[in-house]
Design an enzyme around this catalytic site. Structure first.
Site, mmCIF file in Angstrom:
data_model
loop_
_atom_site.group_PDB
_atom_site.id
_atom_site.type_symbol
_atom_site.label_atom_id
_atom_site.label_comp_id
_atom_site.label_asym_id
_atom_site.label_seq_id
_atom_site.Cartn_x
_atom_site.Cartn_y
_atom_site.Cartn_z
ATOM 1 C CG ASP A 1 -2.120 -0.662 1.172
ATOM 2 O OD1 ASP A 1 -2.456 -1.048 0.058
ATOM 3 O OD2 ASP A 1 -2.799 -0.794 2.198
ATOM 4 C CE LYS B 1 3.126 6.533 -7.218
ATOM 5 N NZ LYS B 1 3.891 6.388 -6.057
ATOM 6 C CG ASP C 1 -3.616 -4.687 13.149
ATOM 7 O OD1 ASP C 1 -2.916 -5.559 13.687
ATOM 8 O OD2 ASP C 1 -4.775 -4.904 12.747
ATOM 9 C CG MET D 1 -8.099 7.344 7.193
ATOM 10 S SD MET D 1 -9.122 6.040 6.501
ATOM 11 C CE MET D 1 -9.742 5.268 7.975
HETATM 12 N N1 SAH Z 1 -4.038 0.162 9.384
HETATM 13 C C1 SAH Z 1 -3.473 1.461 9.683
HETATM 14 C C2 SAH Z 1 -4.490 2.571 9.498
HETATM 15 C C3 SAH Z 1 -4.997 2.699 8.082
HETATM 16 S S1 SAH Z 1 -6.045 4.092 7.865
HETATM 17 C C4 SAH Z 1 -2.913 1.447 11.093
HETATM 18 O O1 SAH Z 1 -3.189 0.520 11.878
HETATM 19 O O2 SAH Z 1 -2.143 2.346 11.429
HETATM 20 C C5 SAH Z 1 -4.924 5.316 7.307
HETATM 21 C C6 SAH Z 1 -4.731 6.386 8.354
HETATM 22 O O3 SAH Z 1 -3.884 5.911 9.386
HETATM 23 C C7 SAH Z 1 -4.081 7.636 7.852
HETATM 24 O O4 SAH Z 1 -5.020 8.490 7.229
HETATM 25 C C8 SAH Z 1 -3.562 8.241 9.136
HETATM 26 O O5 SAH Z 1 -4.599 8.854 9.874
HETATM 27 C C9 SAH Z 1 -3.150 7.000 9.915
HETATM 28 N N2 SAH Z 1 -1.726 6.690 9.781
HETATM 29 C C10 SAH Z 1 -1.180 5.591 9.252
HETATM 30 N N3 SAH Z 1 0.159 5.609 9.360
HETATM 31 C C11 SAH Z 1 0.468 6.764 9.998
HETATM 32 C C12 SAH Z 1 1.674 7.367 10.449
HETATM 33 N N4 SAH Z 1 2.868 6.778 10.251
HETATM 34 N N5 SAH Z 1 1.595 8.554 11.085
HETATM 35 C C13 SAH Z 1 0.422 9.160 11.310
HETATM 36 N N6 SAH Z 1 -0.758 8.634 10.917
HETATM 37 C C14 SAH Z 1 -0.740 7.457 10.278
#
Ligand code: SAH
Length: 262
Positions: free
Chosen positions: A35, A57, A90, A170
């Site tokens: 991703d 993408k 996760d 998000m």
């Molecule tokens: N599965 C991911 C979340 C996916 S949704 C997890 O457990 O972290 C995607 C959102 O996760 C982004 O829009 C942002 O809000 C957050 N996110 C993911 N990685 C991030 C990071 N390194 N720093 C800050 N926000 C992050």
């Protein structure tokens, strides 16, 4: 013969936050579908022998549709290959990993879930913000900010009334609306809030304030996605811990926190 699929959580960005099982599975993989949230540091851990497919993408910089991603996963597995599906954080926290697992289960394709360190947990921690703290917060909510205009989605009135820590993923693009919803439904405008960009990577930035000024501070600092929002009294603990928190793996993230950044 059918291959199998590992649905792997890549963690929030720093390669030190990959699990040992994630690395083992990447080493077994013949093809890796990843991703846009998977950091360059983690991509560098994929063995050279594996084919890499960026499903974040397409050639024309449009994101691949979820149905197409699922189709590809199935195609590779049905061709007998060992497939790693690498997702940020996760795989079962807003990653649509559960939809992919459902599709694999329907086709009878064997898969393993490899949990990852969620940005919802690691991001605040590395910013010096504990999600729970005795006497201050007995728990936390992790929600998407994506649905803040949809009354059938995230229950903003309930979240505003709760005094638990709130972690919003998000939500950066809708920060103003989220803040407005929380205040309108009863959270005090003086509640501490922080926004953390690209947590755990060398690009991590933290902006802290209160519900009343966080949107303006984030705009002034030109914070970019991916970023997460933390709301609650625990954010104030950062003032005591912030200056002393060392990020994971000091060679990659060296600076100490202070002020509004790193
Ligand atoms: N599965 C991911 C979340 C996916 S949704 C997890 O457990 O972290 C995607 C959102 O996760 C982004 O829009 C942002 O809000 C957050 N996110 C993911 N990685 C991030 C990071 N390194 N720093 C800050 N926000 C992050």
């Amino acid at each position: 013969m059918r291959g199998r699929v590992f649905l792997i959580g890549a963690g929030p960005g720093h390669k030190g936050l990959l699990t040992l099982r994630a690395i083992e599975c990447l080493e077994l993989a013949e093809v890796v579908l990843y991703d846009r949230l998977v950091s360059p540091e983690v991509l560098a851990c994929i063995p050279e022998t594996a084919e890499r497919i960026d499903v974040g993408k397409s050639a024309r910089h449009h994101r691949m549709e979820q149905t197409e991603i699922i189709q590809r996963l199935i195609q590779h597995a049905e061709a007998g290959r060992t497939v790693a599906r690498l997702k940020g954080g996760d795989p079962f926290v807003f990653g649509r990993g559960s939809e992919e697992a459902q599709a694999l289960a329907e086709r009878g394709i064997p898969f393993e879930i490899v949990p990852g360190v969620s940005s919802a947990i690691a991001g605040p921690a590395l910013a010096g913000i504990p999600l729970t703290h005795r006497g201050i917060s007995t728990g936390f909510h992790v929600v998407t900010g994506h649905e803040c205009l949809d009354s059938a989605g995230t229950p903003w009135p309930l979240l505003a009334a709760s005094n638990l820590t709130l972690v919003i993923l998000m939500g950066l693009g809708r920060l103003e609306t989220i803040v407005e919803q929380l205040i309108r439904h009863g959270r005090s405008a003086t509640t501490p809030a922080a926004v953390i960009q690209e947590a755990t990577t060398p690009r991590q930035r933290v902006v802290a304030g209160t519900l009343s000024d966080i949107a303006e501070r984030v705009r002034a600092a030109a914070i970019e996605p991916p970023a997460l929002i933390v709301v609650g009294q625990v954010v104030a603990i950062r003032d005591q811990l912030g200056g002393l928190v060392e990020a994971v793996g000091t060679p990659q993230v060296t600076s100490r926190m202070g002020g509004d950044g790193w």
